[in-house]
Design a protein around this motif. Structure first.
Motif, PDB file in Angstrom:
ATOM      1  N   VAL A 250       0.838  -1.199   0.000  1.00  0.00           N
ATOM      2  CA  VAL A 250       0.000   0.000   0.000  1.00  0.00           C
ATOM      3  C   VAL A 250       0.875   1.251   0.000  1.00  0.00           C
ATOM      4  CG1 VAL A 250      -1.855   1.239   1.193  1.00  0.00           C
ATOM      5  CG2 VAL A 250      -1.793  -1.269   1.239  1.00  0.00           C
ATOM      6  N   ASN A 251       0.592   2.162  -0.935  1.00  0.00           N
ATOM      7  CA  ASN A 251       1.217   3.485  -1.020  1.00  0.00           C
ATOM      8  C   ASN A 251       2.721   3.424  -1.220  1.00  0.00           C
ATOM      9  OD1 ASN A 251      -1.336   4.627  -0.847  1.00  0.00           O
ATOM     10  ND2 ASN A 251      -1.262   4.799   1.378  1.00  0.00           N
TER      11      ASN A 251
ATOM     12  N   GLY B  98      -8.376   6.763  -1.458  1.00  0.00           N
ATOM     13  CA  GLY B  98      -7.202   7.357  -2.063  1.00  0.00           C
ATOM     14  C   GLY B  98      -5.942   6.538  -1.944  1.00  0.00           C
ATOM     15  N   ASP B  99      -5.993   5.402  -1.232  1.00  0.00           N
ATOM     16  CA  ASP B  99      -4.812   4.539  -1.143  1.00  0.00           C
ATOM     17  C   ASP B  99      -4.501   3.923  -2.506  1.00  0.00           C
ATOM     18  OD1 ASP B  99      -4.247   4.907   1.522  1.00  0.00           O
ATOM     19  OD2 ASP B  99      -5.164   3.042   2.211  1.00  0.00           O
TER      20      ASP B  99
ATOM     21  N   GLU C  84     -11.265   7.005  -5.379  1.00  0.00           N
ATOM     22  CA  GLU C  84     -10.661   7.850  -6.406  1.00  0.00           C
ATOM     23  C   GLU C  84      -9.196   8.121  -6.078  1.00  0.00           C
ATOM     24  OE1 GLU C  84     -12.073  11.894  -8.510  1.00  0.00           O
ATOM     25  OE2 GLU C  84     -13.675  10.632  -7.718  1.00  0.00           O
ATOM     26  N   LEU C  85      -8.353   7.935  -7.076  1.00  0.00           N
ATOM     27  CA  LEU C  85      -6.935   8.216  -6.904  1.00  0.00           C
ATOM     28  C   LEU C  85      -6.612   9.657  -7.309  1.00  0.00           C
ATOM     29  CD1 LEU C  85      -5.049   5.098  -8.338  1.00  0.00           C
ATOM     30  CD2 LEU C  85      -5.139   5.839  -5.952  1.00  0.00           C
ATOM     31  N   SER C  86      -5.520  10.170  -6.763  1.00  0.00           N
ATOM     32  CA  SER C  86      -5.004  11.444  -7.236  1.00  0.00           C
ATOM     33  C   SER C  86      -4.505  11.286  -8.674  1.00  0.00           C
ATOM     34  CB  SER C  86      -3.850  11.909  -6.349  1.00  0.00           C
ATOM     35  OG  SER C  86      -2.713  11.081  -6.542  1.00  0.00           O
ATOM     36  N   ARG C  87      -4.358  12.401  -9.363  1.00  0.00           N
ATOM     37  CA  ARG C  87      -3.843  12.350 -10.733  1.00  0.00           C
ATOM     38  C   ARG C  87      -2.429  11.763 -10.741  1.00  0.00           C
ATOM     39  NH1 ARG C  87      -3.335  17.418 -15.005  1.00  0.00           N
ATOM     40  NH2 ARG C  87      -2.261  16.245 -16.648  1.00  0.00           N
ATOM     41  N   ASP C  88      -1.620  12.119  -9.755  1.00  0.00           N
ATOM     42  CA  ASP C  88      -0.254  11.592  -9.673  1.00  0.00           C
ATOM     43  C   ASP C  88      -0.264  10.067  -9.628  1.00  0.00           C
ATOM     44  OD1 ASP C  88       0.685  14.159  -9.629  1.00  0.00           O
ATOM     45  OD2 ASP C  88       1.258  14.157  -7.510  1.00  0.00           O
TER      46      ASP C  88
END
Length: 267
Positions: free
Chosen positions: A79-80, A97-98, A123-127
């Motif tokens: 994770v992450n 967001g993970d 939902e994920l960040s764009r990065d």
């Protein structure tokens, strides 16, 4: 099976053996889909591991990872900032967001399948979206290089070029994790040769029809350097940047690369 000791050739399987590996790979693919469907905020990675083991055993297969050099899980749940080899735990609870990378292996009738998939919880960040997509594109590039007559490092170079292309596409740097890569696979999960995720082309053993490799790029949003935590398994980025890991077991055929770890519903 061809032997690596047969100079200059990546180990190879018969058509029937490839079908047997694809059956093991289908179990892995179904397991990854089930785990992804269960990956919601509030769910622990241990719960994901229990789902994975149930799917694998219900299919008449055995988890490759469980007990491998003492590894306690049926999946690696990273994770992450964890790159690979994350140990499933009741204390690791997924949150919105993970970025989750699940690596899974299964043995069916003595043959192994091995595959990894990175995705988001909610939902994920764009990065993070770009990181996962860059890693997927690097995998696709590596798979495309698995053709009869290619050399091992042609695949490494193709993965690297895939990463370079993704850097250009997204206008940002992605780190290629140092020291980790793919491997031969068949009646054992990890076989020679080691497959680096970068390097010059035209070197190493030659691929022939039936050669099988696990292709697995790992990229980060920052450093290429990692550290293994005190549990002797969990690999984390040194700068805390997030990481992604995509993998398929792939065979060389007369008709081009064959992915042996297809997921249900995938093209």
């Amino acid at each position: 099976m061809g032997l690596f000791g047969r100079r200059g050739v990546v180990p190879f399987r018969s058509a029937g053996e490839l079908d047997a590996m694809a059956a093991a790979g289908a179990v892995v693919g179904a397991t990854l889909v089930a785990v992804r469907q269960a990956s919601k905020a509030g769910v622990s990675t241990l719960e994901l591991d229990e789902i994975a083991e149930a799917v694998i055993r219900d299919a008449g297969a055995v988890p490759s990872f469980k007990g491998y050099h003492g590894f306690p899980g049926s999946i690696c749940s990273s994770v992450n900032a964890v790159v690979v080899h994350g140990i499933p735990s009741k204390d690791i609870i997924l949150a919105e967001g993970d970025l989750v990378s699940i690596d899974c292996g299964a043995i069916l009738d003595g043959w192994h399948g091995d595959s990894a998939w990175t995705y988001g919880v909610g939902e994920l960040s764009r990065d993070d979206e770009e990181l996962s997509e860059a890693t997927r594109l690097s995998l696709v590039a590596g798979i495309a290089a698995m053709v009869e007559g290619a050399r091992l490092t042609d695949i490494s170079h193709a993965i690297e070029r895939g990463t370079v292309a993704a850097r250009a596409k997204f206008g940002r740097h992605f780190g290629i994790v140092a020291g980790y890569g793919g491997h031969g696979i068949g009646r054992e999960m990890h076989l020679e040769p080691f497959l680096a995720n970068e390097g010059d082309p035209g070197q190493g053993p030659r691929l022939v029809v039936g050669s099988t490799l696990a292709v697995e790029p790992m990229l980060t949003l920052g450093t290429e350097e990692t550290t293994i935590e005190d549990d002797d398994w969990t690999v984390v980025t040194d700068d805390g940047s997030r990481a992604a890991h995509w993998e398929h077991t792939v065979a060389v055929t007369e008709d081009g690369p064959r992915i042996l770890t297809q997921r249900p519903g995938s093209a």
